[in-house]
Motif scaffolding. Structure first.
Motif, PDB file in Angstrom:
ATOM      1  N   ILE A 122      46.825  34.475  39.970  1.00 59.04           N
ATOM      2  CA  ILE A 122      46.175  35.468  40.548  1.00 59.04           C
ATOM      3  C   ILE A 122      46.443  34.935  42.113  1.00 59.04           C
ATOM      4  O   ILE A 122      46.476  33.956  42.877  1.00 59.04           O
ATOM      5  CB  ILE A 122      44.611  35.153  40.518  1.00 59.04           C
ATOM      6  CG1 ILE A 122      44.044  35.488  39.279  1.00 59.04           C
ATOM      7  CG2 ILE A 122      43.865  36.052  41.477  1.00 59.04           C
ATOM      8  CD1 ILE A 122      42.617  35.423  39.026  1.00 59.04           C
ATOM      9  N   MET A 123      47.030  36.123  42.820  1.00 64.06           N
ATOM     10  CA  MET A 123      47.508  36.069  44.227  1.00 64.06           C
ATOM     11  C   MET A 123      46.573  36.428  45.249  1.00 64.06           C
ATOM     12  O   MET A 123      46.734  35.881  46.052  1.00 64.06           O
ATOM     13  CB  MET A 123      48.788  36.900  44.086  1.00 64.06           C
ATOM     14  CG  MET A 123      50.033  36.319  43.469  1.00 64.06           C
ATOM     15  SD  MET A 123      50.454  34.698  43.464  1.00 64.06           S
ATOM     16  CE  MET A 123      51.288  34.832  44.952  1.00 64.06           C
ATOM     17  N   LYS A 124      45.674  37.402  44.767  1.00 63.73           N
ATOM     18  CA  LYS A 124      44.527  37.807  45.751  1.00 63.73           C
ATOM     19  C   LYS A 124      43.650  38.717  44.803  1.00 63.73           C
ATOM     20  O   LYS A 124      43.828  39.047  43.768  1.00 63.73           O
ATOM     21  CB  LYS A 124      45.512  38.920  46.679  1.00 63.73           C
ATOM     22  CG  LYS A 124      44.664  39.217  47.681  1.00 63.73           C
ATOM     23  CD  LYS A 124      45.270  39.794  48.941  1.00 63.73           C
ATOM     24  CE  LYS A 124      44.331  40.445  50.213  1.00 63.73           C
ATOM     25  NZ  LYS A 124      44.648  39.894  51.244  1.00 63.73           N
ATOM     26  N   SER A 125      42.250  38.478  45.411  1.00 62.56           N
ATOM     27  CA  SER A 125      41.295  39.166  44.659  1.00 62.56           C
ATOM     28  C   SER A 125      40.251  39.669  45.737  1.00 62.56           C
ATOM     29  O   SER A 125      40.306  39.124  46.765  1.00 62.56           O
ATOM     30  CB  SER A 125      40.510  38.296  44.009  1.00 62.56           C
ATOM     31  OG  SER A 125      41.126  37.715  43.006  1.00 62.56           O
ATOM     32  N   GLU A 126      40.068  40.968  45.507  1.00 60.45           N
ATOM     33  CA  GLU A 126      38.829  41.518  46.403  1.00 60.45           C
ATOM     34  C   GLU A 126      37.932  42.242  45.472  1.00 60.45           C
ATOM     35  O   GLU A 126      38.227  42.676  44.594  1.00 60.45           O
ATOM     36  CB  GLU A 126      39.369  42.294  47.331  1.00 60.45           C
ATOM     37  CG  GLU A 126      40.184  41.777  48.453  1.00 60.45           C
ATOM     38  CD  GLU A 126      40.742  42.871  49.514  1.00 60.45           C
ATOM     39  OE1 GLU A 126      40.271  43.952  49.503  1.00 60.45           O
ATOM     40  OE2 GLU A 126      41.545  42.260  50.149  1.00 60.45           O
ATOM     41  N   GLN A 127      36.495  42.251  45.879  1.00 51.33           N
ATOM     42  CA  GLN A 127      35.582  42.972  45.317  1.00 51.33           C
ATOM     43  C   GLN A 127      35.983  44.570  45.355  1.00 51.33           C
ATOM     44  O   GLN A 127      36.337  44.820  46.487  1.00 51.33           O
ATOM     45  CB  GLN A 127      34.327  42.685  45.892  1.00 51.33           C
ATOM     46  CG  GLN A 127      33.669  41.692  45.332  1.00 51.33           C
ATOM     47  CD  GLN A 127      32.198  41.340  45.673  1.00 51.33           C
ATOM     48  OE1 GLN A 127      31.939  41.283  46.672  1.00 51.33           O
ATOM     49  NE2 GLN A 127      31.006  41.515  44.783  1.00 51.33           N
TER      50      GLN A 127
END
Length: 148
Positions: A122-127
């Motif tokens: 996982i490189m990036k996560s956002e809601q």
């Protein structure tokens, strides 16, 4: 399908199962004549994707994982499948993981989180869907992207 339902503790009585199967398939948009075929035997890409949802709903799965569900579906099929996924994820104790390369499905199904994976990490996560919208505009390597 009846063996799978029996092993999961569900009711596999032939008559109720057949009528439930027909109702779920109709809800997902699967033509009735396809219901007598073996699993994924002779189905088009879109029919296979719809049957994945039917199978999960018939097994009363608490969580569904759908990989590239939007491939093989026309615009109307995508809307119908998105409505089914929205119903599924909205039920108490239910959830879905949608793996996709395209924004169109995420525009139709309410999204809690977007995760971007690269090489299994996982490189990036956002809601919400904001990250997916950013990537649709800039790509993975753009100024706002997540690439190397």
């Amino acid at each position: 399908m009846s063996q799978a339902i029996s092993s999961s503790g569900g009711d596999a009585a032939p008559i109720p199962l057949a009528s439930r199967f027909a109702a779920v398939a109709n809800h997902v948009g699967v033509r009735q004549e396809l219901l007598s075929r073996c699993v994924n035997d002779g189905f088009s890409g879109g029919e296979r994707k719809r049957m994945e949802i039917v199978q999960g709903m018939m097994l009363n799965s608490s969580f569904g994982v759908f990989d590239e569900l939007d491939s093989g579906l026309d615009v109307d099929g995508l809307r119908q499948v998105a409505a089914c996924l929205t119903d599924w994820r909205g039920a108490p104790g239910k959830g879905v993981l949608i793996i996709t390369h395209y924004l169109q499905l995420l525009d139709l199904v309410p999204v809690d989180w977007v995760h971007v994976l690269q090489n299994g990490r996982i490189m990036k996560s956002e809601q919400g869907v904001a990250l997916a919208n950013k990537l649709a505009r800039t790509g993975f390597l753009g100024d706002e992207g997540v690439g190397p």
